[in-house]
Design an enzyme around this catalytic site. Structure first.
Site, PDB file in Angstrom:
ATOM      1  N   ARG A  49      25.644  50.679  47.795  1.00  0.00           N
ATOM      2  CA  ARG A  49      24.712  49.949  46.955  1.00  0.00           C
ATOM      3  C   ARG A  49      24.124  48.739  47.679  1.00  0.00           C
ATOM      4  NH1 ARG A  49      28.394  53.091  46.647  1.00  0.00           N
ATOM      5  NH2 ARG A  49      29.940  51.427  46.352  1.00  0.00           N
ATOM      6  N   CYS A  84      31.567  49.361  38.899  1.00  0.00           N
ATOM      7  CA  CYS A  84      31.006  48.867  40.160  1.00  0.00           C
ATOM      8  C   CYS A  84      29.971  47.813  39.791  1.00  0.00           C
ATOM      9  CB  CYS A  84      30.355  49.992  40.962  1.00  0.00           C
ATOM     10  SG  CYS A  84      29.441  49.401  42.420  1.00  0.00           S
ATOM     11  N   ASN A  85      30.214  46.582  40.174  1.00  0.00           N
ATOM     12  CA  ASN A  85      29.292  45.499  39.828  1.00  0.00           C
ATOM     13  C   ASN A  85      27.913  45.704  40.438  1.00  0.00           C
ATOM     14  OD1 ASN A  85      30.914  43.042  38.483  1.00  0.00           O
ATOM     15  ND2 ASN A  85      32.243  44.031  39.979  1.00  0.00           N
ATOM     16  N   THR A  86      27.874  46.035  41.728  1.00  0.00           N
ATOM     17  CA  THR A  86      26.599  46.125  42.426  1.00  0.00           C
ATOM     18  C   THR A  86      25.716  47.224  41.861  1.00  0.00           C
ATOM     19  OG1 THR A  86      27.834  45.445  44.401  1.00  0.00           O
ATOM     20  CG2 THR A  86      25.554  46.091  44.716  1.00  0.00           C
ATOM     21  N   THR A 128      29.717  41.226  46.735  1.00  0.00           N
ATOM     22  CA  THR A 128      29.059  41.786  47.919  1.00  0.00           C
ATOM     23  C   THR A 128      27.748  41.053  48.187  1.00  0.00           C
ATOM     24  OG1 THR A 128      27.834  43.404  46.615  1.00  0.00           O
ATOM     25  CG2 THR A 128      30.008  44.082  47.450  1.00  0.00           C
ATOM     26  N   LYS A 168      38.099  48.376  51.550  1.00  0.00           N
ATOM     27  CA  LYS A 168      37.377  49.646  51.690  1.00  0.00           C
ATOM     28  C   LYS A 168      37.879  50.461  52.883  1.00  0.00           C
ATOM     29  CE  LYS A 168      32.933  48.710  49.392  1.00  0.00           C
ATOM     30  NZ  LYS A 168      32.974  49.827  48.433  1.00  0.00           N
ATOM     31  N   CYS A 198      33.060  41.956  42.277  1.00  0.00           N
ATOM     32  CA  CYS A 198      33.112  43.186  43.067  1.00  0.00           C
ATOM     33  C   CYS A 198      34.438  43.855  42.754  1.00  0.00           C
ATOM     34  CB  CYS A 198      33.007  42.875  44.562  1.00  0.00           C
ATOM     35  SG  CYS A 198      33.287  44.315  45.624  1.00  0.00           S
TER      36      CYS A 198
END
Length: 239
Positions: A49, A84-86, A128, A168, A198
């Protein structure tokens, strides 16, 4: 299956696993049948993203996310969650593609501030580069009457290292780095509360919560709202 919700996950997979773990752990259940009904779509191959938000020539996450929403909508879930925030950069497009409500992770996180920290004024955000850049949280925080505090370039670099290099890439949490980032946000930038914007930071909080910093974990809030909404829908079906 009736009265279930759909989880559009895999961004990343470890973060989604953390969401599922907390969801099941917090559900008030004493037998198998009392747990929640849900479908998990762990779409791990959705393009990054942040890469797309910072450079629109990169592969778009919107295309596969739109496919997921449309496919799952055919099963008539009660609601969607996207841990997922993004990915909430695409919230309006995704919501417009379905009649099924999507829980808005950043909105729910900001609502939680007043409940947990009623005297907070300056709200820090670590996330992020994509979330920081696109201002997903800026509007929500400012609309609620708070001042948003963004990380310095140095803190942002440390945050990206924690997210990408450790969680990650290695499925590890560097607790010292995580706590150091929180310390900088609170004591150098005078944040009253820090939003973990995030889901990899939510993984860090889950595994390294032995600290006294005031945080709002967006994923943890999403878990609570998911449970509340699912139980509410179950009760309506029984009544």
């Amino acid at each position: 299956m009736r009265h279930f919700f759909s989880i559009i996950g895999g961004m990343g997979t470890e973060a989604t696993e953390s969401y599922i773990h907390l969801l099941n752990e917090r559900t008030p259940a004493s037998n198998d049948q009392e747990y929640l009904n849900y479908i998990l779509v762990n779409h791990a191959t959705v393009p990054d993203r942040t890469d797309y938000i910072l450079d629109n020539s990169k592969p778009s996450p919107l295309i596969p996310l739109m496919e997921d929403i449309k496919q799952q909508s055919q099963f008539n879930p009660d609601f969607f969650v996207i841990p997922c925030n993004t990915a909430h950069f695409f919230f309006e497009e995704l919501q417009n593609a379905t009649n099924v409500p999507i829980l808005h992770m950043p909105k729910e996180a900001v609502k939680e501030i007043k409940i947990k920290y009623p005297n907070a004024k300056r709200i820090g955000l670590i996330a992020t580069n994509g979330t920081i850049f696109d201002g997903i949280y800026d509007h929500e925080v400012q609309e609620a009457g708070y001042e948003i505090v963004k990380p310095t370039k140095h803190i942002q670099e440390e945050t990206m290292e924690l997210i990408y290099k450790y969680v990650k890439e290695k499925n590890e949490v560097n607790a010292d780095l995580y706590h150091h980032i929180l310390d900088e946000m609170q004591n150098e930038l005078d944040s009253d509360v820090v939003i973990l914007g995030c889901t990899e930071l939510s993984v860090a909080e889950e595994r390294a919560s032995n600290h006294d910093f005031k945080v709002i974990d967006a994923q943890s809030v999403l878990v609570d709202r998911s449970i509340e909404k699912a139980l509410e829908n179950r009760k309506k079906a029984i009544d």
